[in-house]
Design an enzyme around this catalytic site. Structure first.
Site, PDB file in Angstrom:
ATOM      1  CG  HIS A 162      -1.853  -0.832   1.192  1.00  9.54           C
ATOM      2  ND1 HIS A 162      -2.699  -1.004  -0.184  1.00  9.54           N
ATOM      3  CD2 HIS A 162      -2.321  -1.954   1.788  1.00  9.54           C
ATOM      4  CE1 HIS A 162      -3.644  -2.083  -0.017  1.00  9.54           C
ATOM      5  NE2 HIS A 162      -3.585  -2.643   1.268  1.00  9.54           N
ATOM      6  NE  ARG A 433      -7.188  -6.737  -2.209  1.00  9.82           N
ATOM      7  CZ  ARG A 433      -7.731  -5.639  -1.668  1.00  9.82           C
ATOM      8  NH1 ARG A 433      -8.714  -5.599  -0.881  1.00  9.82           N
ATOM      9  NH2 ARG A 433      -7.115  -4.430  -1.807  1.00  9.82           N
ATOM     10  CD  GLU A 544     -13.184  -4.794   1.547  1.00  9.23           C
ATOM     11  OE1 GLU A 544     -12.249  -3.648   1.665  1.00  9.23           O
ATOM     12  OE2 GLU A 544     -13.507  -5.098   0.722  1.00  9.23           O
ATOM     13  CG  ASP A 584     -12.601  -0.285   2.319  1.00 12.60           C
ATOM     14  OD1 ASP A 584     -12.413   0.842   1.846  1.00 12.60           O
ATOM     15  OD2 ASP A 584     -11.607  -0.876   2.044  1.00 12.60           O
ATOM     16  NE  ARG A 622      -5.348  -6.760  13.908  1.00 10.20           N
ATOM     17  CZ  ARG A 622      -6.317  -6.137  14.924  1.00 10.20           C
ATOM     18  NH1 ARG A 622      -6.498  -4.691  15.020  1.00 10.20           N
ATOM     19  NH2 ARG A 622      -7.106  -6.730  15.663  1.00 10.20           N
ATOM     20  NE  ARG A 756      -7.036   1.574  -4.642  1.00  5.35           N
ATOM     21  CZ  ARG A 756      -7.833   0.312  -4.869  1.00  5.35           C
ATOM     22  NH1 ARG A 756      -8.150  -0.575  -3.569  1.00  5.35           N
ATOM     23  NH2 ARG A 756      -7.898  -0.233  -5.891  1.00  5.35           N
TER      24      ARG A 756
END
Length: 928
Positions: A162, A433, A544, A584, A622, A756
């Site tokens: 990320h 994913r 989420e 999220d 997390r 995001r």
């Protein structure tokens, strides 16, 4: 740069004296570098900024004075000042880490000495593996129960790329080199080495003159190489230490219990996460799989080479078992090199066998350079497998163990065997994913059913169940005829089939469905796996949003009982992975409501799994910040242990978390032992859960409802909130930074729903609102506090007796201390509409004050973090040195947004913004 009179870490106690001296030394060295690189006026300017910021904090100066100083800087001067504070925090962070390692080593040495002298009062290091074993023994856990507990333990940490790591990999490498220098400097013979003279300043100069910004967005392969850097630098050597810790703790406290093997492993999303990232194609995924295999093979090859030079045992001194002699005959003629070695060292059989293994590992590494190795038409010799490596090392171990050389099985050989067991030839299992939306679109095309998206859930399930009975794998011609969007979904699945056929199943992990909300989302992936002739990867639904978390138990119950899923569940040994999204969910409903929804979802999901005789592993998505589920790992696990009922846990390790936790072997060891400590105690706690009082649950329900109302009233329903957020935070500038390969928004919109979660938190953290980590909590707590003394007593009882609630409150305290509404007001000044600025900031400020007062009422403290004086002082000492960076960032944002800059000035100003983002992150020790 003159160091502050106090360092940015509390200096109470004699054990902290070395840290104080080191920070002063580093600050002085940085000051000399600044003067040498930029001149004395630049150093004086940096000192003036520091003093102004400190005087503002002390109430002796004004923010206007600091703003006026910053406004006078040209971009080049602003960059130098920002770099000074950024580099100062990097140096201070290294000094703190070095001090932490120093204390850990001292405590480990003391513990080892206590063992040698059999000192009865010696206690294990806090939150260590031994501390968990001792605690369980004191709770009355017998040997049989302990054996079952450790056998069930399965921890998997999943690296994700990320865009919260704002440092380049070369900067990480330089900082690691500087950290090693600090360790050397602490050794007794350091001063005697003339080569070290001037090393510190040279390292700082190198950092000063290195570009901090990337010239282009990193590609997925770049992110993968950064992820693999931690395996190469630390993890290969760290994990065997963890195994040794567990072995020793059990040997000392439970000698009858056999230590488990392969209980801590790693996964990865880097190269497999295509949710909203069009850059993660099937070719890219194949490239990453080969990169991982290459590094694993190279690491094991190096280890085998070192081991071969160590095990020089002569068969004239120690007879060789017949089984090993036979194995050697089978492998001797593997290459010309081993033939030559057999002539040179004819009586050193272990050396020859390991040389053969080295050659095979070298070939395994070399073959990964051919990108076609995973293509559909590869028909060459079977590749080396991890099992073959483990088998070879196992034969060596057995042969040595059978004779006088048995002690040699406990040294280097043991470490290499554990590395081969833990990392295999893949390093980490790569997950795939994808968002549920593209799955639905692909199914629509593959079935030729334009009406499919409009079908009700029951009809979708009926259609999919029928199609699953007759699905035929797509031919290459059929695949090439599909739309680009459908190929983007199906080609990675086809790749998984080829990968498992060639390299075995160990290199791949789970197939994760983002935004799962129905059974059909899972059945769609089952169909796609069959249509793509993919590997039957276990499917993990990801829940989420608040609505999805609430409905997850019902969805899972229906899935477990669906005829189309029953054979899949049976093939997996009735073991199901279920992922929970912390990021999220927080963005969807706020801090308090998200935490409560996740808590209740875990309870209900585990209950549903038990009812259906399904073994569950919860996968916790997390992040690094409190708003995204961050915080102390052991504390977080013990606050919600129910998901550990069956011993397994998966946790994402994201963005800047990787560099803060895994760049140093000692720190990585500490993080991993704390995680293991929490899991060991958590497995026991999950089997014997403490009862939560009904009135506590009722209070949480009431607080969650009130917090949700407050959060949605502002974030969802206030027409001016988005305008305020976009102008009062650097979200647009963050979106344009070249930090990661993935776009900031999932869709080409600017709705909060499509943003995001990471840049959402990132933008609020930079502007010091830290909004996602506390907003709505005050409204929630006051819903119970408003009941009067009875409500206050209820919340205090909850805080004292319920780990979940105390963790919720204590994490929020840290967030509130990292927030600063004085600095946030500067960012609010960027909002062009005065009415919007005043009204929205007023709402946020009122909730901030309400949250502070409510927490003080619950904890009976006089001020926030009063119960954590060391942490409080650390935050307070850091703040005055972060403030100049915030002031510089606000000034540069104002200039950028004016639209009046020439192109060269705009680029220079944007570089300052990017550098301040890095510096503020270093100061707060958080990004997103």
């Amino acid at each position: 740069m003159t160091s502050p009179r106090k360092s940015v870490r509390p200096q109470t106690g004699p054990e902290n004296a070395p840290l104080k001296a080191e920070i002063r030394s580093l600050g002085d060295a940085l000051g000399r570098v600044i003067e040498r690189m930029e001149g004395r006026p630049a150093l004086d300017s940096v000192e003036r900024l520091r003093k102004l910021a400190a005087s503002v904090r002390a109430g002796k100066g004004t923010a206007d004075q600091l703003a006026a100083e910053v406004a006078s800087f040209a971009p080049r001067d602003a960059y130098a000042r920002a770099l000074a504070f950024t580099l100062y925090f990097e140096l201070v962070n290294l000094a703190e880490e070095n001090h932490r390692v120093r204390l850990l080593r001292q405590r480990r040495a003391a513990r080892a000495q206590a063992r040698l002298t059999d000192t009865p009062e010696a206690r294990p290091i806090r939150e260590s593996i031994e501390a968990a074993i001792v605690a369980l023994k004191e709770k009355g856990v017998d040997s049989a129960s302990m054996q079952a507990l450790v056998d069930s333990m399965a921890i998997e940490l999943v690296f994700t790329a990320h865009p919260t790591e704002s440092k380049r990999r070369i900067v990480l490498t330089k900082l690691q080199a500087l950290a090693k220098f600090l360790r050397r400097r602490g050794q007794a013979d350091f001063a005697a080495d003339p080569c070290e003279e001037g090393s510190l300043e040279r390292e700082i100069i190198s950092l000063w003159l290195t570009d901090r910004s990337r010239t282009a967005r990193p590609e997925v392969a770049d992110e993968a190489r950064t992820g693999m850097w931690y395996f190469d630098s630390t993890l290969f050597q760290t994990l065997p230490r963890l195994q040794a810790d567990l072995d020793q703790a059990l040997r000392e406290h439970y000698p009858e219990v056999q230590p488990p093997s392969r209980w801590l492993t790693f996964g990865s999303w880097i190269g497999g996460d295509r949710d909203g990232n069009p850059n993660v194609t099937a070719d890219v995924t194949a490239q990453i799989l080969l990169l991982q295999r290459r590094l694993a093979a190279e690491k094991l090859r190096t280890a085998a080479e070192t081991l071969s030079r160590s095990l020089t045992i002569s068969d004239r001194r120690e007879p060789l078992p017949a089984a090993l002699r036979k194995l050697l005959r089978e492998n001797r003629h593997l290459s010309s090199l081993t033939e030559a070695l057999s002539t040179r060292y004819p009586h050193e059989p272990y050396r020859l066998l390991l040389a053969g293994l080295r050659e095979r590992l070298d070939s395994a590494a070399t073959e990964t350079r051919d990108p076609a190795i995973l293509s559909a038409d590869v028909r060459d010799e079977p590749p080396l497998t991890a099992d073959a490596v483990r088998e070879c090392l196992g034969h060596v171990h057995s042969a040595l163990a059978a004779g006088r050389a048995e002690p040699l099985t406990h040294g280097e050989l043991k470490v290499v065997r554990e590395q081969a067991s833990l990392f295999g030839l893949h390093l980490a299992r790569l997950d795939i994913r994808q968002h549920s939306g593209p799955h639905e679109a692909a199914i629509t095309e593959l079935l030729g059913r334009p009406d499919y998206p409009k079908l009700g859930e029951a009809e979708k399930q009926r259609v999919l169940a029928a199609e699953l009975l007759n699905v035929v794998p797509l031919s290459p011609e059929q695949t090439s005829g599909l739309s680009a969007a459908t190929r983007h979904v199906i080609e990675p699945i086809q790749l998984t089939g080829r990968t498992v056929a060639r390299f075995g199943p160990e290199c791949l992990g789970l197939y994760i469905i983002s935004m799962t909300d129905q059974v059909s989302d899972v059945l769609e992936v089952l169909y796609l796996q069959k249509a793509g002739a993919g590997a039957p990867l276990p499917i993990a639904p990801l829940f989420e949003t608040l609505d999805d978390l609430d409905r997850a138990p019902a969805v899972l119950s229906a899935l477990f009982n669906h005829p189309a899923y029953a054979p899949v569940l049976r093939a997996q040994g009735r073991h199901q992975h279920i992922m929970l999204g912390y990021s999220d969910s927080n963005k969807d409903c706020g801090y308090l409501t998200a935490n409560w929804a996740l808590y209740r979802a875990q309870e209900k999901i585990v209950s549903v799994c038990n009812e259906n005789k399904v073994r569950v592993t919860l996968f916790h998505g997390r992040g690094g910040s409190i708003a995204r589920g961050g915080g102390p790992a052991a504390k977080a696990i013990l606050a919600q242990p129910v998901g550990l009922l069956h011993g397994g846990i998966r946790v994402t390790e994201q963005g800047e978390v990787l560099s803060t936790r895994y760049h140093d072997p000692d720190l990585a060891h500490r993080i991993l032992e704390q995680m293991t400590y929490g899991v060991l105690l958590g497995i026991h706690a999950a089997a014997q859960p403490a009862e939560v009082r009904g009135e506590w649950v009722e209070a949480m329900d009431a607080m969650s409802g009130a917090a949700l109302q407050a959060y949605q009233s502002l974030v969802r329903r206030d027409p001016d909130f988005l305008t305020f957020w976009k102008q009062a935070t650097p979200i647009d500038e963050i979106s344009n930074l070249k930090l990661g390969s993935r776009p900031t928004f999932r869709k080409a919109t600017t709705r909060v729903e499509d943003l995001r979660a990471i840049p959402w938190v990132f933008s609020w953290m930079q502007s010091r609102f830290v909004f996602p980590g506390w907003y709505g909590l005050g409204a929630g707590l006051n819903a119970v506090l408003s009941r009067g003394p009875a409500g206050r007593k209820l919340l205090r009882d909850m805080y004292a007796g319920w780990p979940f609630f105390s963790t919720l409150i204590d994490n929020a305290q840290l967030t509130l201390r990292k927030a600063d509404l004085g600095i946030a007001r500067l960012y609010a000044g960027l909002v062009s509409d005065e009415a919007i600025r005043s009204r929205v900031f007023g709402i946020i400020e009122a909730e901030f004050r309400a949250t502070e007062q409510a927490i003080l009422a619950v904890t009976a403290q006089k001020h926030i973090l009063a119960n954590e004086p060391v942490l409080l002082e650390s935050v307070q000492l850091r703040n005055p040195y972060i403030d100049p960076l915030n002031s510089l960032q606000v000034e540069m944002l104002r200039r950028l947004r004016s639209g009046k800059l020439a192109k060269d000035q705009e680029e220079a100003t944007r570089a300052v913004v990017e550098l301040t983002i890095n510096g503020i992150s270093q100061g707060l020790k958080n990004t997103g």
